[in-house]
Design a protein around this motif. Structure first.
Motif, PDB file in Angstrom:
ATOM      1  N   ILE B 134       0.834  -1.202   0.000  1.00 50.12           N
ATOM      2  CA  ILE B 134       0.000   0.000   0.000  1.00 50.12           C
ATOM      3  C   ILE B 134       0.867   1.250   0.000  1.00 50.12           C
ATOM      4  O   ILE B 134       0.603   2.220  -0.725  1.00 50.12           O
ATOM      5  CB  ILE B 134      -0.960  -0.025   1.214  1.00 50.12           C
ATOM      6  N   LEU B 137       2.278   1.732  -3.473  1.00 46.37           N
ATOM      7  CA  LEU B 137       1.247   2.200  -4.406  1.00 46.37           C
ATOM      8  C   LEU B 137       0.919   3.669  -4.174  1.00 46.37           C
ATOM      9  O   LEU B 137       0.753   4.442  -5.118  1.00 46.37           O
ATOM     10  CB  LEU B 137      -0.020   1.357  -4.249  1.00 46.37           C
ATOM     11  N   LEU B 138       0.855   4.069  -2.894  1.00 46.85           N
ATOM     12  CA  LEU B 138       0.516   5.459  -2.594  1.00 46.85           C
ATOM     13  C   LEU B 138       1.600   6.403  -3.081  1.00 46.85           C
ATOM     14  O   LEU B 138       1.321   7.548  -3.415  1.00 46.85           O
ATOM     15  CB  LEU B 138       0.330   5.648  -1.088  1.00 46.85           C
ATOM     16  N   PHE B 142      -0.637   6.119  -7.095  1.00 45.79           N
ATOM     17  CA  PHE B 142      -1.699   6.975  -6.585  1.00 45.79           C
ATOM     18  C   PHE B 142      -1.131   8.244  -5.963  1.00 45.79           C
ATOM     19  O   PHE B 142      -1.641   8.733  -4.956  1.00 45.79           O
ATOM     20  CB  PHE B 142      -2.541   6.212  -5.558  1.00 45.79           C
ATOM     21  N   PRO B 145      -3.776  11.472  -6.303  1.00 46.63           N
ATOM     22  CA  PRO B 145      -4.872  11.443  -5.329  1.00 46.63           C
ATOM     23  C   PRO B 145      -4.387  11.614  -3.893  1.00 46.63           C
ATOM     24  O   PRO B 145      -5.063  12.253  -3.080  1.00 46.63           O
ATOM     25  CB  PRO B 145      -5.499  10.066  -5.537  1.00 46.63           C
ATOM     26  N   PHE B 146      -3.214  11.057  -3.608  1.00 50.30           N
ATOM     27  CA  PHE B 146      -2.662  11.188  -2.254  1.00 50.30           C
ATOM     28  C   PHE B 146      -2.438  12.655  -1.906  1.00 50.30           C
ATOM     29  O   PHE B 146      -2.835  13.134  -0.833  1.00 50.30           O
ATOM     30  CB  PHE B 146      -1.353  10.400  -2.202  1.00 50.30           C
ATOM     31  N   VAL B 149      -5.760  14.539  -1.547  1.00 46.32           N
ATOM     32  CA  VAL B 149      -6.486  14.265  -0.318  1.00 46.32           C
ATOM     33  C   VAL B 149      -5.794  14.924   0.879  1.00 46.32           C
ATOM     34  O   VAL B 149      -6.450  15.318   1.843  1.00 46.32           O
ATOM     35  CB  VAL B 149      -6.665  12.739  -0.153  1.00 46.32           C
ATOM     36  N   LEU B 152      -7.051  18.363   0.818  1.00 48.11           N
ATOM     37  CA  LEU B 152      -8.413  18.355   1.350  1.00 48.11           C
ATOM     38  C   LEU B 152      -8.413  18.336   2.875  1.00 48.11           C
ATOM     39  O   LEU B 152      -9.183  19.050   3.530  1.00 48.11           O
ATOM     40  CB  LEU B 152      -9.168  17.142   0.814  1.00 48.11           C
ATOM     41  N   LEU B 153      -7.513  17.536   3.467  1.00 48.59           N
ATOM     42  CA  LEU B 153      -7.451  17.462   4.928  1.00 48.59           C
ATOM     43  C   LEU B 153      -7.047  18.800   5.524  1.00 48.59           C
ATOM     44  O   LEU B 153      -7.613  19.242   6.522  1.00 48.59           O
ATOM     45  CB  LEU B 153      -6.453  16.386   5.349  1.00 48.59           C
ATOM     46  N   ALA B 155      -7.496  21.731   4.166  1.00 44.73           N
ATOM     47  CA  ALA B 155      -8.617  22.644   4.003  1.00 44.73           C
ATOM     48  C   ALA B 155      -9.693  22.380   5.043  1.00 44.73           C
ATOM     49  O   ALA B 155     -10.255  23.315   5.633  1.00 44.73           O
ATOM     50  CB  ALA B 155      -9.194  22.508   2.590  1.00 44.73           C
ATOM     51  N   ALA B 156      -9.973  21.094   5.308  1.00 44.51           N
ATOM     52  CA  ALA B 156     -10.986  20.756   6.302  1.00 44.51           C
ATOM     53  C   ALA B 156     -10.569  21.222   7.688  1.00 44.51           C
ATOM     54  O   ALA B 156     -11.384  21.734   8.465  1.00 44.51           O
ATOM     55  CB  ALA B 156     -11.230  19.252   6.301  1.00 44.51           C
TER      56      ALA B 156
END
Lengths: 99, 169
Positions: B134, B137-138, B142, B145-146, B149, B152-153, B155-156
């Protein structure tokens, strides 16, 4: 495989029922978490039984967990703000959108 | 864990825990008890992940959901709800309609799952070292997307601080 999908469907429906029937906003958020988990179970089960090698389903589940955490944070901050303004977080106590 | 019998028994126990505590989450009157049963339910889902050979995901589930989200929920419950009023009605008048539509949905979903005979099962096993795969892959496939996201965290987090700060600051 089918049993995992059935478990996920039942959990999703329980969460859906909670979202529709809850009056407390925090209760709605909790039911949302149940629905997220049902989706995660589906992704991981398909990854285990269908996709073979490769962990794409689990990566997707990780992203869902992250997005759910962000959603819970923002949602609870909004709940606190609503409580501060309306002294209550039942969904019918803040039915006005503009004041 | 390897022979099918013990996996089956563990699956039935874990799904009973998940479903019963999930039902209690949506049906209990006291919202604080609901939060505690939500923790139990999410722990059961972590167990299901272990049964599906997703060990890293189970650990992340315990850390993020059981550790962080549930504690956040409990904080919000204690900050906002009036726990002394135990007799408060927690459901609205949609309960009957919701029950009927949910039963229809689940009957349809179970019928679909049961009726599908042509699951194309994979023959090869999952990669042995779950966490290492994993992580690789990250960092390779990926990557975008990593990063998105994590933005996004952030910003949240900033949004939550700004929202919950109040006017006096």
């Amino acid at each position: 495989m089918q049993y995992y999908l059935m478990l996920a469907a039942l959990l999703f429906v329980i969460g859906l029922f909670g979202v529709i029937t809850r009056r407390n906003t925090i209760g709605i958020l909790m039911s949302l978490e149940l629905m997220f988990n049902a989706a995660n179970i589906n992704l991981v089960a398909f990854n285990r039984y269908i996709s073979g090698d490769g962990l794409t389903g689990q990566i997707f589940a990780i992203f869902i967990i992250v997005v759910a955490a962000a959603e819970a944070t923002i949602g609870l901050a909004i709940v606190l703000l609503i409580y501060r303004n309306w002294r209550g977080i039942d969904t019918d106590s803040y039915s006005v959108m503009k004041w | 864990m390897s022979d099918p019998g013990s996996v089956g028994i563990a699956f039935w126990i874990l799904s009973a825990i998940v479903l019963i505590s999930g039902l209690l989450v949506v049906s209990l009157k006291n919202i604080f008890h609901c939060a505690l049963f939500l923790m139990l339910c999410l722990t059961g889902v972590a167990g299901i992940f272990i049964l599906l050979h997703a060990e890293f995901l189970a650990a992340a589930q315990v850390l993020v959901y059981v550790g962080a989200v549930s504690v956040l929920m409990i904080f919000a419950v204690m900050l906002t709800s009036n726990l002394a009023r135990k007799k408060i009605v927690q459901t609205n008048q949609n309960a009957l309609v919701a029950f009927v539509s949910c039963v229809a949905f689940v009957v349809g979903a179970l019928w679909l799952i049961k009726g599908t005979e042509v699951w194309k099962f994979a023959t090869e096993a999952l990669p042995a070292n779950n966490t290492m795969t994993i992580g690789k892959l990250l960092m390779t496939e990926f990557m975008l997307p990593f990063e998105v996201v994590s933005v996004l965290l952030v910003a949240a987090m900033i949004g939550a601080i700004v929202l919950a700060r109040g006017e006096e600051a």
